[in-house]
Write an enzyme that holds these catalytic residues in place. Structure first.
Site, PDB file in Angstrom:
ATOM      1  N   ASP A  98       1.002  -1.265   0.080  1.00 48.26           N
ATOM      2  CA  ASP A  98       0.108   0.006  -0.031  1.00 48.26           C
ATOM      3  C   ASP A  98       1.086   1.280  -0.110  1.00 48.26           C
ATOM      4  OD1 ASP A  98      -2.367  -1.480  -0.033  1.00 48.26           O
ATOM      5  OD2 ASP A  98      -2.655  -1.488   2.181  1.00 48.26           O
ATOM      6  N   ASP A 118      -7.002  -1.041  -4.845  1.00 49.98           N
ATOM      7  CA  ASP A 118      -7.886  -0.633  -3.895  1.00 49.98           C
ATOM      8  C   ASP A 118      -8.900   0.382  -4.404  1.00 49.98           C
ATOM      9  OD1 ASP A 118      -6.742  -2.366  -1.978  1.00 49.98           O
ATOM     10  OD2 ASP A 118      -5.770  -0.647  -0.864  1.00 49.98           O
TER      11      ASP A 118
END
Length: 135
Positions: A98, A118
């Site tokens: 991330d 995401d």
């Protein structure tokens, strides 16, 4: 299917490009977007799901998505591409890379760190929900 392949390829390219020490901590647009690199072993938003279940749960969710694909192919492609990208990282690395934070977003969403996959999943789910509402 083309949307899914393009999304997965874009997510992989972004991860490859951003997984460098020189690009890790940067702020853009008046600190509205911040690059903060980390490896996430947990589920989305800190849900209490054991890490060993995440690849199987992701695969089941993606299989269920095929049913909705005809209603909104672009939305389904975004979800499928983003989901496959995250699933690949979970299987290969046992974690997801991330790198995007939005610290000025009000509420708890500003605390979380996301990746391009995401965001593709969120956009795809939104498109699927909107297409379902229209019918």
């Amino acid at each position: 299917m083309l949307t899914a392949l393009g999304t997965a390829a874009s997510c992989t390219a972004a991860r490859w490009y951003l997984d460098r020490a020189a690009r890790r901590e940067r702020s853009y647009w008046g600190d509205r977007v911040r690059l903060t690199a980390l490896w996430n072993r947990g589920a989305a938003f800190g849900l209490p799901v054991p890490a060993r279940w995440l690849p199987a749960a992701g695969a089941l969710a993606l299989a269920g998505l095929l049913r909705w694909g005809r209603r909104c192919p672009a939305g389904a492609g975004l979800v499928l591409g983003g989901g496959l990208s995250n699933l690949y990282e979970r299987v290969r690395h046992r974690r997801v890379y991330d790198y995007l934070r939005f610290p000025k977003v009000p509420g708890p969403l500003g605390r979380y760190v996301y990746n391009l996959a995401d965001l593709a999943v969120f956009a795809g789910v939104g498109a699927l929900l909107l297409s379902r509402r229209r019918r």
